[in-house]
Write a protein that holds these residues in place. Structure first.
Motif, PDB file in Angstrom:
ATOM      1  N   UNK A 195       1.026  -1.324   0.317  1.00 20.75           N
ATOM      2  CA  UNK A 195      -0.355  -0.172  -0.032  1.00 20.75           C
ATOM      3  C   UNK A 195       0.688   1.093   0.093  1.00 20.75           C
ATOM      4  N   UNK A 196       1.664   1.154   0.440  1.00 22.42           N
ATOM      5  CA  UNK A 196       2.938   2.349   1.049  1.00 22.42           C
ATOM      6  C   UNK A 196       3.857   2.165  -0.561  1.00 22.42           C
ATOM      7  N   UNK A 197       4.214   1.345  -0.680  1.00 25.11           N
ATOM      8  CA  UNK A 197       4.874   1.076  -2.429  1.00 25.11           C
ATOM      9  C   UNK A 197       3.954   2.290  -3.388  1.00 25.11           C
ATOM     10  N   UNK A 198       2.145   1.683  -3.379  1.00 27.99           N
ATOM     11  CA  UNK A 198       1.563   2.485  -4.725  1.00 27.99           C
ATOM     12  C   UNK A 198       1.979   3.817  -4.130  1.00 27.99           C
ATOM     13  N   UNK A 199       1.509   4.686  -2.947  1.00 24.10           N
ATOM     14  CA  UNK A 199       1.050   5.597  -2.886  1.00 24.10           C
ATOM     15  C   UNK A 199       2.590   6.272  -3.041  1.00 24.10           C
ATOM     16  N   UNK A 200       3.676   6.043  -3.245  1.00 20.67           N
ATOM     17  CA  UNK A 200       5.184   6.485  -2.969  1.00 20.67           C
ATOM     18  C   UNK A 200       6.145   6.903  -2.815  1.00 20.67           C
ATOM     19  N   UNK A 201       6.298   5.292  -1.676  1.00 21.62           N
ATOM     20  CA  UNK A 201       6.984   5.725  -0.523  1.00 21.62           C
ATOM     21  C   UNK A 201       8.640   5.359  -0.988  1.00 21.62           C
ATOM     22  N   UNK A 202       9.282   5.511  -0.983  1.00 19.85           N
ATOM     23  CA  UNK A 202      10.860   4.729  -1.539  1.00 19.85           C
ATOM     24  C   UNK A 202      11.386   3.516  -0.167  1.00 19.85           C
ATOM     25  N   UNK A 250       7.830  -4.295 -11.022  1.00 21.36           N
ATOM     26  CA  UNK A 250       6.847  -4.915 -11.663  1.00 21.36           C
ATOM     27  C   UNK A 250       5.303  -4.625 -10.830  1.00 21.36           C
ATOM     28  N   UNK A 251       5.315  -4.025  -9.705  1.00 27.88           N
ATOM     29  CA  UNK A 251       4.615  -3.620  -9.082  1.00 27.88           C
ATOM     30  C   UNK A 251       3.793  -1.553 -10.716  1.00 27.88           C
ATOM     31  N   UNK A 252       5.349  -1.612 -10.708  1.00 30.13           N
ATOM     32  CA  UNK A 252       4.947  -0.093 -11.913  1.00 30.13           C
ATOM     33  C   UNK A 252       4.883  -1.078 -13.110  1.00 30.13           C
ATOM     34  N   UNK A 253       5.086  -1.613 -13.629  1.00 28.16           N
ATOM     35  CA  UNK A 253       4.593  -1.957 -14.802  1.00 28.16           C
ATOM     36  C   UNK A 253       3.359  -2.543 -14.565  1.00 28.16           C
ATOM     37  N   UNK A 254       2.734  -3.101 -13.822  1.00 28.43           N
ATOM     38  CA  UNK A 254       1.676  -4.036 -13.881  1.00 28.43           C
ATOM     39  C   UNK A 254       0.845  -2.907 -13.685  1.00 28.43           C
ATOM     40  N   UNK A 259       1.665   5.814  -7.806  1.00 26.95           N
ATOM     41  CA  UNK A 259       2.932   6.473  -8.244  1.00 26.95           C
ATOM     42  C   UNK A 259       3.781   6.011  -7.356  1.00 26.95           C
ATOM     43  N   UNK A 260       3.704   4.631  -8.201  1.00 34.76           N
ATOM     44  CA  UNK A 260       5.003   3.771  -7.163  1.00 34.76           C
ATOM     45  C   UNK A 260       6.671   4.853  -7.993  1.00 34.76           C
ATOM     46  N   UNK A 261       7.503   4.667  -6.979  1.00 31.60           N
ATOM     47  CA  UNK A 261       8.771   5.168  -7.095  1.00 31.60           C
ATOM     48  C   UNK A 261       9.417   4.384  -8.383  1.00 31.60           C
ATOM     49  N   UNK A 262      10.559   4.615  -8.490  1.00 28.10           N
ATOM     50  CA  UNK A 262      12.198   4.268  -9.303  1.00 28.10           C
ATOM     51  C   UNK A 262      12.542   3.865  -8.807  1.00 28.10           C
ATOM     52  N   UNK A 263      12.964   2.775  -7.914  1.00 30.27           N
ATOM     53  CA  UNK A 263      13.942   2.226  -7.018  1.00 30.27           C
ATOM     54  C   UNK A 263      15.266   1.747  -7.544  1.00 30.27           C
ATOM     55  N   UNK A 264      17.008   1.944  -7.083  1.00 28.91           N
ATOM     56  CA  UNK A 264      17.042   0.592  -8.115  1.00 28.91           C
ATOM     57  C   UNK A 264      17.564  -0.634  -7.516  1.00 28.91           C
ATOM     58  N   UNK A 265      17.306  -1.113  -8.417  1.00 29.66           N
ATOM     59  CA  UNK A 265      17.601  -2.824  -9.006  1.00 29.66           C
ATOM     60  C   UNK A 265      18.083  -3.233  -8.379  1.00 29.66           C
TER      61      UNK A 265
END
Length: 309
Positions: A195-202, A250-254, A259-265
């Motif tokens: 849920x936090x990831x979907x809201x932009x948590x890094x 994967x969440x960002x793709x789906x 607001x899923x943030x871009x994170x290091x791989x």
């Protein structure tokens, strides 16, 4: 096994009569979703227990054939007194359950631990995939104030020591981030994570993330290790060993609309990815629900329950 009704006590299935435990029988947030399950009217009995109160545990376990010990405080919150607020309850509660199981002749106890009892483990060989032989580094946890991984590690070690000393048959499941359809009205720590990831948590959970697992597969894993006498020791329970960065991508793709943030791989330093990290459970016949479906089931459940729109 004697030819009688199989009764299991779940502290914190599929043809079993279940004695499930809650903190407060009068709290509908704990009970209503359980009582609504199919078959609950005839095969579910709820008990109010306090894991630090042995007598309440004994009352729930009496007459059972097996015990699934699922209850340990799981939180990323900060503590003023971690020893008394988290560590002691996790360890003493586990020992109380195992003591009652031994006293009442339980044939097998399934203990749910966590990947947090496997990592953080910074001293694990860099060229070796982490497996059930790996334990979280207690001193590292203390140094970084990682009280949940420390508590779950100490509780699991205490369970193994008790089993060895008392001759109790236990088997352990170590799940990763457990996602999927939501039953209770509140979210567990793993569902709060997505849920936090979907809201932009890094946040990247660099010391504790090893991968995802569907809640249905966690339930099935417990049944498999309970019923199969060949199942022994610890059982890592993740669909694949992966980095949190893989999950976020994967969440960002789906779900690009969030607001899923871009994170290091590579968000978990030194963690080697593996498709068969849960080989022990796979060998027992568990076919894991794939990551994409885990994410979809979790997000769609968050939508249906009104946590996101």
């Amino acid at each position: 096994m004697a030819m009688k009704e199989e009764v299991v006590c779940v502290t914190g299935g599929s043809g079993y009569t279940v004695r499930a435990t809650v903190k407060n029988l009068r709290d509908e947030k704990e009970t209503k979703h359980l009582e609504a399950l199919e078959g609950a009217e005839s095969r579910l009995r709820l008990f109010e227990i306090d894991l630090l109160n042995y007598d309440s545990i004994a009352a729930a376990i009496t007459g059972s054939n097996g015990v699934f010990h699922l209850a340990s405080p799981c939180t990323v919150a900060k503590f003023d007194d971690p020893e008394n607020e988290l560590l002691a309850p996790a360890i003493k509660g586990t020992i109380n359950v195992l003591t009652a199981a031994k006293e009442f002749g339980i044939r097998r106890v399934v203990v749910i631990s966590s990947v947090c009892a496997i990592m953080p483990s910074p001293n694990w060989p860099a060229d070796k995939v982490k497996n059930e032989e790996c334990w979280a580094d207690e001193e590292y946890c203390k140094k970084k104030g990682m009280w949940y991984p420390l508590s779950i590690t100490l509780a699991e070690k205490a369970a193994w020591e008790f089993a060895k000393e008392k001759g109790l048959d236990i088997v352990v499941v170590n799940p990763g981030a457990v996602l999927g359809p939501i039953l209770p009205p509140t979210l567990n720590a793993s569902m709060l994570m997505i849920l936090c990831l979907l809201q932009g948590c890094t946040d990247t959970y660099e010391d504790v993330f090893m991968g995802l697992v569907h809640v249905k597969d966690v339930a099935l894993a417990h049944i498999l290790v309970y019923e199969n006498s060949a199942a022994t020791g610890r059982h890592l329970c993740v669909e694949i060993i992966s980095h949190y960065g893989d999950f976020a991508a994967k969440v960002a793709e789906l779900y690009p609309e969030y607001k899923v943030p871009r994170l290091p791989k590579d968000t978990q330093p030194g963690l080697l990815r593996a498709k068969d990290g849960a080989k022990k459970l796979m060998d027992l016949g568990l076919q894991f629900i794939p990551t994409e479906q885990i994410i979809r089931d979790a997000v769609e459940s968050l939508k249906s329950k009104g946590f996101i729109s």
